[in-house]
Design an enzyme around this catalytic site. Structure first.
Site, PDB file in Angstrom:
ATOM      1  CG  ASP A 185      -9.820  15.151 -16.230  1.00  0.00           C
ATOM      2  OD1 ASP A 185      -9.202  14.510 -17.107  1.00  0.00           O
ATOM      3  OD2 ASP A 185     -10.731  14.649 -15.534  1.00  0.00           O
TER       4      ASP A 185
ATOM      5  CE1 TYR B 123     -16.919  10.454 -16.346  1.00  0.00           C
ATOM      6  CE2 TYR B 123     -16.032  10.708 -14.136  1.00  0.00           C
ATOM      7  CZ  TYR B 123     -16.648   9.935 -15.100  1.00  0.00           C
ATOM      8  OH  TYR B 123     -16.977   8.641 -14.804  1.00  0.00           O
TER       9      TYR B 123
ATOM     10  NE  ARG C 288      -2.947   0.408   3.311  1.00  0.00           N
ATOM     11  CZ  ARG C 288      -2.409   0.925   4.425  1.00  0.00           C
ATOM     12  NH1 ARG C 288      -1.949   2.154   4.423  1.00  0.00           N
ATOM     13  NH2 ARG C 288      -2.345   0.201   5.515  1.00  0.00           N
TER      14      ARG C 288
ATOM     15  CE  LYS D 123     -12.965   6.719 -18.608  1.00  0.00           C
ATOM     16  NZ  LYS D 123     -13.230   8.027 -18.035  1.00  0.00           N
TER      17      LYS D 123
HETATM   18  C1  LIG Z   1     -13.644   8.596 -16.747  1.00  0.00           C
HETATM   19  C2  LIG Z   1     -13.171   9.949 -16.384  1.00  0.00           C
HETATM   20  C3  LIG Z   1     -12.788  10.264 -15.066  1.00  0.00           C
HETATM   21  C4  LIG Z   1     -12.921   9.257 -13.935  1.00  0.00           C
HETATM   22  O1  LIG Z   1     -12.007   8.207 -14.079  1.00  0.00           O
HETATM   23  P1  LIG Z   1     -12.290   6.707 -13.523  1.00  0.00           P
HETATM   24  O2  LIG Z   1     -11.059   5.997 -13.957  1.00  0.00           O
HETATM   25  O3  LIG Z   1     -13.550   6.235 -14.160  1.00  0.00           O
HETATM   26  O4  LIG Z   1     -12.415   6.813 -12.045  1.00  0.00           O
HETATM   27  C5  LIG Z   1     -12.317  11.533 -14.806  1.00  0.00           C
HETATM   28  N1  LIG Z   1     -12.225  12.468 -15.787  1.00  0.00           N
HETATM   29  C6  LIG Z   1     -12.586  12.207 -17.052  1.00  0.00           C
HETATM   30  C7  LIG Z   1     -12.467  13.268 -18.088  1.00  0.00           C
HETATM   31  C8  LIG Z   1     -13.071  10.943 -17.408  1.00  0.00           C
HETATM   32  O5  LIG Z   1     -13.454  10.697 -18.666  1.00  0.00           O
END
Ligand SMILES: *Cc1c(COP(=O)(O)O)cnc(C)c1O
Length: 395
Positions: free
Chosen positions: A187, A122, A67, A212
């Site tokens: 982001d 998001y 961890r 993603k």
């Molecule tokens: C999917 C997404 C997130 C969240 O990520 P997870 O891996 O699903 O927790 C945050 N920001 C954007 C732009 C996303 O597309």
């Protein structure tokens, strides 16, 4: 290493692998140990102390407990940091765990209370900020209102560009200038480090849902933040305390994904540009959203090296048309998420953006499209047959 600056395509293949030859292996090893043998109480304890405060393991004390530190995760972090032109990167068990650690480490952990967030975001991020769960007060605003909403106890400014789901572009350097001393988190999920490097524009943190594009194959949930080593320490401290470490098998897959990220992005973007041009000609489509369309400030190429592979469309016949389209695609999968090798469609208002306050939620006539690696003519063929069913359904 060669004594010349390396192209990102090369960095993507080689980063985090410099020691492999000395280890006598070609693929990165996966370390699955949950615990590690201790050399002795004193050295083990000192290493524990270092990591619990967000530092690295001490060489003579070991990794102690997974961890706190995992070498496979650290390898992926090294690769991602290099692609983002960052000193460090910190990986988490999901994008939302990464966002949670960023907010906690910049607010409550520092005795600060306030976050300024530029909408749209998001849906999950919007929900996390709006929920009050983390004890921070949040002001949502438009990009040109950031400065006006700063307070003495503002610890973080959060923005997303291109933003989910309508691909709005936010001027990163402009928000950084408004924020002054307050760190700005971008982001960067939709752009990836190949198309945009927020730290070069003055942002303090570049966050990815690695689920993603970075993973790219729809088989890992993960998040990662590129930043300075000082910020990385604060993030690792929260990660160790809250237990949000990425699993080493996920880290291995993400590190492997980095190698093909440049070529995936290049091809997916090329196909997306073709699909955008085709969609703009379709009578069922009222509006196409894609980075660069209506970008009067020249943010492409000033901050972003291309529009990427995400598209949104507004359908002339609203929700009924969205229902018919998402129900009729055959090559595209009707599913949330994005950025993988296979193409997806989804309805943001009902799904990814469902928890967003009604006034800020995308319209029921909007469908989001993630373009994958299939042949672009096959993708257009599928959209054409699905749109013809839309016409039949709403007639
Ligand atoms: C999917 C997404 C997130 C969240 O990520 P997870 O891996 O699903 O927790 C945050 N920001 C954007 C732009 C996303 O597309």
């Amino acid at each position: 290493m060669l004594d010349q600056p390396l192209h990102p395509d090369t960095v993507a293949v080689h980063a985090g692998r410099a020691d492999l030859a000395a280890l006598g292996v070609h693929a990165a090893p996966i370390d699955l140990s949950s615990t590690n043998p201790l050399p002795d109480i004193q050295h083990g304890g000192d290493s524990y102390e270092s990591m619990a405060n967000g530092g690295h393991p001490l060489p003579d004390g070991g990794n102690v407990y997974a961890r706190l530190w995992n070498p496979t995760v650290a390898r992926f972090e090294e690769g991602l940091a290099e692609l983002e032109h960052a000193e460090a990167a910190v990986a988490f068990s999901s994008g939302m765990a990464a966002m949670t650690a960023a907010i906690l480490s910049h607010t409550t952990a520092k005795g600060l209370k306030h976050v300024v967030a530029v909408r749209p975001l998001y849906g999950g991020t919007d929900h996390l900020l709006d929920s009050g769960l983390l004890g921070a007060e949040v002001t949502f605003c438009a990009e040109d209102e950031v400065h006006a909403h700063l307070r003495p106890d503002t610890g973080l400014v959060v923005l997303e560009t291109p933003a989910n789901p309508t691909l709005d572009l936010v001027d990163i350097a402009g928000v950084v200038a408004q924020a002054g001393e307050v760190p700005v988190l971008v982001d960067n999920t939709f752009a990836t480090p190949l198309l945009q490097n927020p730290l070069d524009l003055g942002a303090a943190l570049s966050l990815h849902s690695a689920t993603k594009y970075i993973g790219g194959h729809g088989d890992v949930i993960a998040g990662v933040i590129a930043c300075s080593e000082e910020t990385a320490q604060a993030l690792r401290r929260v990660r160790a305390i809250t237990g949000a470490l990425l699993h080493p098998l996920g880290a291995y897959l993400l590190h492997r994904g980095l190698a093909t990220l440049p070529i995936r992005i290049e091809r997916q973007q090329q196909s997306a540009e073709r699909v955008v041009a085709w969609l703009a000609q379709q009578p069922e489509v009222a509006e196409v959203f894609y980075p660069g369309i209506g970008d009067h400030r020249g943010l492409i190429p000033r901050q972003m090296r291309g529009g990427g592979a995400m598209i949104a469309i507004r359908l002339r016949d609203g929700y009924a048309a969205a229902e018919a389209l998402t129900g009729s695609v055959q090559l595209f999968t009707h599913a949330v998420s994005l950025g993988g090798v296979d193409s997806l469609v989804q309805h943001p208002a009902a799904l990814t953006h469902r928890p967003v306050a009604a006034a800020a939620r995308p319209g029921a006539d909007i469908v989001r499209i993630s373009i994958g690696l299939e042949d672009v003519e096959d993708l257009i063929g599928d959209l054409a047959q699905a749109l013809s069913r839309v016409t039949a359904a709403v007639r």
